[in-house]
Design a protein around this motif. Structure first.
Motif, PDB file in Angstrom:
ATOM      1  N   MET A 108       0.848  -1.162   0.000  1.00  0.00           N
ATOM      2  CA  MET A 108       0.000   0.000   0.000  1.00  0.00           C
ATOM      3  C   MET A 108       0.903   1.238   0.000  1.00  0.00           C
ATOM      4  SD  MET A 108      -2.681   1.256   2.939  1.00  0.00           S
ATOM      5  CE  MET A 108      -4.021   0.212   2.442  1.00  0.00           C
ATOM      6  N   THR A 109       0.528   2.226  -0.782  1.00  0.00           N
ATOM      7  CA  THR A 109       1.300   3.466  -0.832  1.00  0.00           C
ATOM      8  C   THR A 109       0.688   4.480   0.120  1.00  0.00           C
ATOM      9  OG1 THR A 109       1.874   3.065  -3.146  1.00  0.00           O
ATOM     10  CG2 THR A 109       2.174   5.299  -2.330  1.00  0.00           C
ATOM     11  N   ILE A 110       1.548   5.061   0.942  1.00  0.00           N
ATOM     12  CA  ILE A 110       1.108   6.091   1.879  1.00  0.00           C
ATOM     13  C   ILE A 110       1.944   7.349   1.679  1.00  0.00           C
ATOM     14  CG2 ILE A 110       0.258   4.497   3.636  1.00  0.00           C
ATOM     15  CD1 ILE A 110       3.112   5.625   5.009  1.00  0.00           C
ATOM     16  N   GLU A 111       1.415   8.465   2.143  1.00  0.00           N
ATOM     17  CA  GLU A 111       2.151   9.728   2.168  1.00  0.00           C
ATOM     18  C   GLU A 111       2.213  10.184   3.614  1.00  0.00           C
ATOM     19  OE1 GLU A 111       1.570  14.282   0.696  1.00  0.00           O
ATOM     20  OE2 GLU A 111       1.015  12.680  -0.700  1.00  0.00           O
ATOM     21  N   LEU A 112       3.401  10.510   4.078  1.00  0.00           N
ATOM     22  CA  LEU A 112       3.557  10.945   5.455  1.00  0.00           C
ATOM     23  C   LEU A 112       2.986  12.349   5.648  1.00  0.00           C
ATOM     24  CD1 LEU A 112       7.173   9.702   6.233  1.00  0.00           C
ATOM     25  CD2 LEU A 112       5.011   8.667   6.954  1.00  0.00           C
ATOM     26  N   LEU A 113       2.262  12.523   6.743  1.00  0.00           N
ATOM     27  CA  LEU A 113       1.710  13.821   7.116  1.00  0.00           C
ATOM     28  C   LEU A 113       2.610  14.523   8.127  1.00  0.00           C
ATOM     29  CD1 LEU A 113      -1.992  12.684   7.582  1.00  0.00           C
ATOM     30  CD2 LEU A 113      -0.991  13.831   5.588  1.00  0.00           C
ATOM     31  N   LYS A 114       3.462  13.734   8.784  1.00  0.00           N
ATOM     32  CA  LYS A 114       4.395  14.231   9.795  1.00  0.00           C
ATOM     33  C   LYS A 114       5.737  13.546   9.587  1.00  0.00           C
ATOM     34  CE  LYS A 114       0.725  14.394  13.257  1.00  0.00           C
ATOM     35  NZ  LYS A 114       0.296  13.897  14.570  1.00  0.00           N
TER      36      LYS A 114
ATOM     37  N   GLU B 298       0.263  -3.677   4.093  1.00  0.00           N
ATOM     38  CA  GLU B 298      -0.990  -3.061   4.520  1.00  0.00           C
ATOM     39  C   GLU B 298      -1.079  -2.846   6.021  1.00  0.00           C
ATOM     40  OE1 GLU B 298      -4.777  -4.052   2.924  1.00  0.00           O
ATOM     41  OE2 GLU B 298      -3.900  -4.655   1.018  1.00  0.00           O
ATOM     42  N   ALA B 299      -0.654  -3.811   6.824  1.00  0.00           N
ATOM     43  CA  ALA B 299      -0.757  -3.675   8.283  1.00  0.00           C
ATOM     44  C   ALA B 299       0.041  -2.467   8.780  1.00  0.00           C
ATOM     45  CB  ALA B 299      -0.286  -4.948   8.968  1.00  0.00           C
TER      46      ALA B 299
ATOM     47  N   LEU C  15       0.132   3.365  10.636  1.00  0.00           N
ATOM     48  CA  LEU C  15       0.567   4.760  10.509  1.00  0.00           C
ATOM     49  C   LEU C  15      -0.623   5.688  10.251  1.00  0.00           C
ATOM     50  CD1 LEU C  15       3.842   4.305   8.452  1.00  0.00           C
ATOM     51  CD2 LEU C  15       3.664   5.135  10.801  1.00  0.00           C
ATOM     52  N   ILE C  16      -1.570   5.230   9.450  1.00  0.00           N
ATOM     53  CA  ILE C  16      -2.764   6.027   9.175  1.00  0.00           C
ATOM     54  C   ILE C  16      -3.572   6.217  10.458  1.00  0.00           C
ATOM     55  CG2 ILE C  16      -4.977   6.026   7.936  1.00  0.00           C
ATOM     56  CD1 ILE C  16      -3.383   4.523   5.636  1.00  0.00           C
TER      57      ILE C  16
END
Length: 65
Positions: A1-7, A26-27, A32-33
């Motif tokens: 899964m691709t995520i973008e860091l907010l912090k 995914e886990a 992190l989400i």
């Protein structure tokens, strides 16, 4: 899964900053989400871009390649 860091976050011993994108299982991504550290990136292709800038060992690089 691709995520973008907010912090800012340290991942695998490497400091990452807000806006960095990571491909994670995914886990890990969901964790992190849930912590408010990242968001899922929608519509990201799983295909890897072609890397024409990598030469086979022992092969000289040429201009225009």
């Amino acid at each position: 899964m691709t995520i973008e860091l907010l912090k800012s976050h340290t991942h695998a011993g490497k400091r990452r900053i807000a806006g960095d994108r990571l491909e994670l299982p995914e886990a890990s991504a969901h964790w992190l989400i849930a912590q408010g550290i990242a968001k899922q990136v929608e519509g990201v292709s799983d295909a890897k871009p072609a890397r024409r800038d990598l030469a086979t060992p022992g092969t000289p690089l040429t201009k225009g390649d």
